[in-house]
Write a protein that holds these residues in place. Sequence first.
Motif, PDB file in Angstrom:
ATOM      1  N   GLY A  21       0.809  -1.202   0.000  1.00 25.41           N
ATOM      2  CA  GLY A  21       0.000   0.000   0.000  1.00 25.41           C
ATOM      3  C   GLY A  21       0.836   1.243   0.000  1.00 25.41           C
ATOM      4  N   GLY A  22       2.076   1.158  -0.397  1.00 22.40           N
ATOM      5  CA  GLY A  22       2.944   2.328  -0.367  1.00 22.40           C
ATOM      6  C   GLY A  22       3.725   2.364   0.926  1.00 22.40           C
ATOM      7  N   THR A  23       4.469   3.422   1.123  1.00 18.45           N
ATOM      8  CA  THR A  23       5.251   3.567   2.340  1.00 18.45           C
ATOM      9  C   THR A  23       4.322   3.639   3.543  1.00 18.45           C
ATOM     10  OG1 THR A  23       6.877   4.799   1.072  1.00 18.45           O
ATOM     11  CG2 THR A  23       6.999   4.975   3.467  1.00 18.45           C
ATOM     12  N   GLY A  65       4.340   3.560  -7.292  1.00 17.77           N
ATOM     13  CA  GLY A  65       4.327   2.927  -8.605  1.00 17.77           C
ATOM     14  C   GLY A  65       4.637   1.445  -8.569  1.00 17.77           C
ATOM     15  N   ASN A  66       5.575   1.025  -7.705  1.00 20.85           N
ATOM     16  CA  ASN A  66       5.937  -0.391  -7.619  1.00 20.85           C
ATOM     17  C   ASN A  66       4.789  -1.263  -7.142  1.00 20.85           C
ATOM     18  OD1 ASN A  66       8.537   0.117  -8.501  1.00 20.85           O
ATOM     19  ND2 ASN A  66       9.359   0.368  -6.426  1.00 20.85           N
ATOM     20  N   ALA A  72       2.858   7.023 -12.617  1.00 20.91           N
ATOM     21  CA  ALA A  72       3.753   6.798 -11.476  1.00 20.91           C
ATOM     22  C   ALA A  72       4.551   5.511 -11.644  1.00 20.91           C
ATOM     23  CB  ALA A  72       2.943   6.743 -10.192  1.00 20.91           C
ATOM     24  N   THR A  73       5.838   5.575 -11.322  1.00 21.82           N
ATOM     25  CA  THR A  73       6.728   4.418 -11.326  1.00 21.82           C
ATOM     26  C   THR A  73       7.607   4.482 -10.093  1.00 21.82           C
ATOM     27  OG1 THR A  73       8.382   5.615 -12.638  1.00 21.82           O
ATOM     28  CG2 THR A  73       6.777   4.261 -13.843  1.00 21.82           C
ATOM     29  N   VAL A 117       4.256   8.281  -5.864  1.00 28.89           N
ATOM     30  CA  VAL A 117       2.895   7.949  -5.447  1.00 28.89           C
ATOM     31  C   VAL A 117       1.944   8.073  -6.632  1.00 28.89           C
ATOM     32  CG1 VAL A 117       0.972   8.579  -3.941  1.00 28.89           C
ATOM     33  CG2 VAL A 117       3.308   8.678  -3.075  1.00 28.89           C
ATOM     34  N   GLY A 118       1.190   7.009  -6.888  1.00 32.95           N
ATOM     35  CA  GLY A 118       0.230   7.001  -7.989  1.00 32.95           C
ATOM     36  C   GLY A 118      -1.206   7.155  -7.540  1.00 32.95           C
TER      37      GLY A 118
END
Length: 354
Positions: A97-99, A107-108, A165-166, A170-171
Motif C-alpha cells: 500500500g505504499g510507504t 508505482g511499484n 507513477a513508477t 505515489v500514484g
Amino acid sequence: LAAKVEGVPVHRLLGETRRTAIPAYASLLRIGSPDNITTLLSKIDALSGATGSSVSTSGVITLNTGTVSNLSVSSSNSSAFAALGFTSTITKNRNGGGTAGTGGVIGNDIATFTKESISGGAVTAYNAAGTPVNLQLRWAKTDSASLGAGHSDSWNLFYQTDPNATGTTVGWVNTGQAFTFASDGSLTTPAGSGITINNVSVSGQSLGSVAFNISSGGLTQYASTSGAVTINTITQNGYAAGQLRSVAVNNSGLVVGTFSNGQNLNLAQVSLSHFNGTNYLKAMDGGAYAATEQSGAAIDGASGSISGSSLEGSNTDIADEFTKLIVTQQAYSANTKVITTANSMVQDLLNVLR
C-alpha cells in the motif's frame, strides 16, 4: 487485512506477512507435540488480539495480526524459538500500500493495488482556471465483518494522483476516510452527507479541496455476483472556462450573463427607488428622468416589479399633448400670416419705387 501465502513453512509465513505486526513470544505459545497449524494460528490470534487466522484445505494460510505496524517476531527463549525454525529476530516492513503511514500507493505497488481493489468510476472535474481534470477513483476493502467480533465491512476511497507513477512515486492517494457498512449493506460511516478531500492534485493540476457528497442511499454495499462495483451516477458541478455571449434582465431585476460554457451567472441587479416629489422629476431624452431639488433624492426600496425582455408602455398624457399640439399649430398659423403680410407690404413698397 489478511496476507495469504501458499506452500511455504510456518517460519517463512511469519517472515513474509505484509502490512501487520505481531509482538509474539515463543515461550508463551506453549506449542505441544500434538499441535497442528490450526492450533498454532489460534494461539497467535490470542497473543495479537486478532481473529480469523486460518488454513484452507488447499494449504492457503491466512494470518491476521490485528495491528498496522511492521511485523516483528522475537523471543527470549532461543531454544523454543529455534524449534519453530527461527535463528534470529524476524522483521518485515509493511508493503502493498505504499510507504507505511503515507496513505499512498507507489508505482511499484500499483499492479498489486489494482488486483486488490475495485474501480470506483471516473469523472471530469475542473480546477479554478477551468482546466478539465480526469479524476479516477478506486475502492479498497480494509476490514471485513466475516473476521468476527470487533470487525465490520469497511472500505477506503482512493483517487489517482499520477497516472504515470513508477518506482517510489505515489500514484494513488487514500482519502483517509473509512466507509463502513451495516449487515444490510447500508452506509453507517461517515454519518453526514459526505467528506471533504483536501489538497487534491492530478497530473500536476491542483483541484484544491473537493467536497465528496453522497446522497441518501447513494452509496451501498450490496452483493454482486461479478465482484465488481456498480456505478449509477457520478456528477460534479465544476465547469470549463467560457466567454460572455449575452446579457438579459430577469423579472427579479437581476442582470444575467450567458456564457459559452452553458453557465448563467448573475452579474448585477437593478434596484427600484422612489421620490418624495415624483412630479418634480426632470424629463430627459430617452424616457429617463433626473432628480431635482423639488423631487428630493432617490429613496431605495420602492415597491414594484421589473419585466425582463419587455418594452415599457407609453406614459404620455394624451389630452395634455393634444392641447399642446393645437396651441403649437395655432401659433404656427399666426406666424405664417405675419410672414405673408410682411411679404405683401414689401411687394407694395417695391412697386411704388418703380
